[in-house]
Design a protein around this motif. Structure first.
Motif, PDB file in Angstrom:
ATOM      1  N   GLY A   8       0.860  -1.194   0.000  1.00  8.86           N
ATOM      2  CA  GLY A   8       0.000   0.000   0.000  1.00  8.86           C
ATOM      3  C   GLY A   8       0.885   1.229   0.000  1.00  8.86           C
ATOM      4  N   ALA A  36       1.527   4.334  -8.361  1.00  8.95           N
ATOM      5  CA  ALA A  36       1.986   4.409  -6.965  1.00  8.95           C
ATOM      6  C   ALA A  36       3.317   3.674  -6.826  1.00  8.95           C
ATOM      7  CB  ALA A  36       0.940   3.813  -6.036  1.00  8.95           C
ATOM      8  N   GLY A 124      -1.493  12.349   8.982  1.00 11.21           N
ATOM      9  CA  GLY A 124      -1.734  12.560   7.554  1.00 11.21           C
ATOM     10  C   GLY A 124      -0.505  12.349   6.684  1.00 11.21           C
TER      11      GLY A 124
HETATM   12  N1  LIG Z   1      -4.583   9.929   4.353  1.00 12.73           N
HETATM   13  C1  LIG Z   1      -4.622  10.193   5.639  1.00 12.73           C
HETATM   14  O1  LIG Z   1      -4.612  11.373   6.068  1.00 12.73           O
HETATM   15  C2  LIG Z   1      -4.616   9.063   6.639  1.00 12.73           C
HETATM   16  C3  LIG Z   1      -4.242   9.360   7.953  1.00 12.73           C
HETATM   17  C4  LIG Z   1      -4.207   8.316   8.880  1.00 12.73           C
HETATM   18  C5  LIG Z   1      -4.575   7.038   8.501  1.00 12.73           C
HETATM   19  N2  LIG Z   1      -4.970   6.796   7.209  1.00 12.73           N
HETATM   20  C6  LIG Z   1      -5.332   5.409   6.872  1.00 12.73           C
HETATM   21  O2  LIG Z   1      -4.225   4.827   6.192  1.00 12.73           O
HETATM   22  C7  LIG Z   1      -4.705   3.904   5.204  1.00 12.73           C
HETATM   23  C8  LIG Z   1      -4.180   4.322   3.827  1.00 12.73           C
HETATM   24  O3  LIG Z   1      -4.670   5.615   3.566  1.00 12.73           O
HETATM   25  P1  LIG Z   1      -4.199   6.473   2.310  1.00 12.73           P
HETATM   26  O4  LIG Z   1      -4.730   7.846   2.546  1.00 12.73           O
HETATM   27  O5  LIG Z   1      -2.744   6.252   2.068  1.00 12.73           O
HETATM   28  O6  LIG Z   1      -5.059   5.769   1.173  1.00 12.73           O
HETATM   29  P2  LIG Z   1      -4.731   5.729  -0.399  1.00 12.73           P
HETATM   30  O7  LIG Z   1      -6.013   5.365  -1.059  1.00 12.73           O
HETATM   31  O8  LIG Z   1      -4.036   6.977  -0.829  1.00 12.73           O
HETATM   32  O9  LIG Z   1      -3.685   4.533  -0.519  1.00 12.73           O
HETATM   33  C9  LIG Z   1      -4.040   3.192  -0.426  1.00 12.73           C
HETATM   34  C10 LIG Z   1      -3.189   2.428  -1.416  1.00 12.73           C
HETATM   35  O10 LIG Z   1      -3.519   1.054  -1.308  1.00 12.73           O
HETATM   36  C11 LIG Z   1      -3.526   0.512  -2.613  1.00 12.73           C
HETATM   37  N3  LIG Z   1      -4.325  -0.717  -2.620  1.00 12.73           N
HETATM   38  C12 LIG Z   1      -5.668  -0.842  -2.596  1.00 12.73           C
HETATM   39  N4  LIG Z   1      -5.999  -2.152  -2.572  1.00 12.73           N
HETATM   40  C13 LIG Z   1      -4.843  -2.848  -2.580  1.00 12.73           C
HETATM   41  C14 LIG Z   1      -4.536  -4.231  -2.560  1.00 12.73           C
HETATM   42  N5  LIG Z   1      -5.483  -5.170  -2.525  1.00 12.73           N
HETATM   43  N6  LIG Z   1      -3.230  -4.579  -2.571  1.00 12.73           N
HETATM   44  C15 LIG Z   1      -2.254  -3.653  -2.615  1.00 12.73           C
HETATM   45  N7  LIG Z   1      -2.483  -2.327  -2.656  1.00 12.73           N
HETATM   46  C16 LIG Z   1      -3.769  -1.940  -2.627  1.00 12.73           C
HETATM   47  C17 LIG Z   1      -4.097   1.610  -3.479  1.00 12.73           C
HETATM   48  O11 LIG Z   1      -3.751   1.411  -4.856  1.00 12.73           O
HETATM   49  C18 LIG Z   1      -3.441   2.841  -2.876  1.00 12.73           C
HETATM   50  O12 LIG Z   1      -2.221   3.166  -3.500  1.00 12.73           O
HETATM   51  C19 LIG Z   1      -6.225   3.932   5.303  1.00 12.73           C
HETATM   52  O13 LIG Z   1      -6.658   2.854   6.099  1.00 12.73           O
HETATM   53  C20 LIG Z   1      -6.526   5.269   5.959  1.00 12.73           C
HETATM   54  O14 LIG Z   1      -7.750   5.275   6.655  1.00 12.73           O
HETATM   55  C21 LIG Z   1      -4.969   7.772   6.272  1.00 12.73           C
END
Ligand SMILES: NC(=O)c1ccc[n+]([C@@H]2O[C@H](COP(=O)([O-])OP(=O)(O)OC[C@H]3O[C@@H](n4cnc5c(N)ncnc54)[C@H](O)[C@@H]3O)[C@@H](O)[C@H]2O)c1
Length: 305
Positions: A8, A36, A124
């Motif tokens: 991810g 990504a 974030g």
């Molecule tokens: N963005 C924020 O501010 C933030 C802050 C704290 C926590 N989070 C948490 O962190 C996690 C990731 O958030 P994000 O903002 O980076 O999301 P994002 O959507 O930007 O990134 C998620 C990534 O996972 C990949 N992905 C999806 N399904 C997949 C799979 N089966 N196998 C491999 N890769 C896969 C996607 O292609 C994407 O690149 C989430 O659970 C979110 O709630 C986000």
């Protein structure tokens, strides 16, 4: 050379990858999204073509994925990494999921002799990029020392909170505060805007007043259940919330948060808490849930005693 796998590589994952590379780790990455992957490969990460390939190359895996079902599929689904990791490997889930998912994954990990920690984060994409995340850890306390130096690569504030599930419970409560505050800001700024206020100025008033320091001001009373330490009486707060409700009505702004809040304060006053501190409204929540906040009978199971 120390090696880590990161599954991810989105908004959060890409910063996490960057910091492990910067600290000198060899980093294997997997993501469904080619762009990504390309982005982190340009910084020096090695692209794996499946979670399995990640697991075959490392003893530490970090996941930062969107949903509980994707996390479960990646860890314990068909061809999930738990099948391929060596014993004693460490799996750190930095996604935000639910406590039950984390507990279930913890049990499956134990069966495989893998160390699993739920480690949701706050801060974030900028926190991930700067390595300053706040990390909420759930998992075996005895294994935490192995985890700590790994988390320090991306985290500035690291809290061990209890067994598997504790980290996610903390994160969900944390985000509920963020989300409900955003809605409160939206609602009050709409009322203020209709009342002709300059919103930049109002924001400054809120920064200087108690609005942005609620936990600092009232937290101690809530944590100790000491509602007779009156900082601001509940009856006065009910008056203010009621007047706000009338103002919102005059300004034709729907007041969802305002009405629920007013309802709870009215119940609190009805129950004779008017002369107590404003925070005594929390007692009503405890009474509705059938236990006082923070009392021993309020615990359902996640914290390790
Ligand atoms: N963005 C924020 O501010 C933030 C802050 C704290 C926590 N989070 C948490 O962190 C996690 C990731 O958030 P994000 O903002 O980076 O999301 P994002 O959507 O930007 O990134 C998620 C990534 O996972 C990949 N992905 C999806 N399904 C997949 C799979 N089966 N196998 C491999 N890769 C896969 C996607 O292609 C994407 O690149 C989430 O659970 C979110 O709630 C986000």
């Amino acid at each position: 050379m120390k090696t880590v796998g990161i599954i991810g590589c989105g908004a959060m994952g890409k910063g996490i990858v960057k910091n492990f590379l910067k600290t000198g780790y060899k980093v294997y990455v997997y993501d469904l999204n080619e762009q990504a992957l390309k982005r982190v490969a340009e910084k020096g990460a090695i692209i794996a073509h499946s979670p399995k390939e990640v697991a075959m190359n490392v003893n530490i895996v970090i996941t930062s994925l969107p949903t509980p079902s994707i996390v479960k599929e990646t860890l314990v689904g068909k061809d999930g990494i738990f099948t391929y990791l060596e014993k004693e490997s460490i799996v750190i889930d930095m996604s935000t999921v639910d406590s039950e998912t984390a507990k279930g994954l913890g049990q499956k990990a134990e069966e495989k002799n893998i160390l699993f920690f739920d480690c949701p984060v706050s801060g974030g994409p900028s926190g991930a990029n700067d390595g300053t995340l706040t990390i909420m850890v759930g998992g075996k306390r005895g294994s935490f020392p192995k985890l700590d130096p790994i988390l320090k690569v991306v985290g500035e504030h690291i809290f061990y909170l209890g067994k598997n599930g504790a980290g996610q419970a903390a994160k969900l409560c944390h985000n509920m505060i963020v989300a409900s505050t955003i809605v409160s800001l939206g609602e009050t700024f709409m009322v203020a805007s209709r009342a002709g206020l300059e919103l930049e100025q109002l924001a400054e008033v809120m920064r200087k007043g108690s609005a942005t320091r609620v936990l600092d001001v009232f937290g101690e009373n809530i944590l100790k259940g000491e509602y007779d330490n009156v900082l601001f009486s509940l009856e006065h707060m009910l008056k203010d919330v009621s007047l706000y409700g009338e103002t919102a009505k005059t300004m034709k702004v729907p007041s969802f948060i305002g009405s629920v809040t007013q309802g709870l304060f009215e119940i609190a006053e009805e129950k004779g808490k008017g002369k107590l501190d404003t925070s005594a409204v929390c007692e009503v929540i405890g009474e509705l849930a059938g236990a006082g906040i923070g009392t021993s009978n309020s615990t359902l199971s996640v914290t390790e005693k």
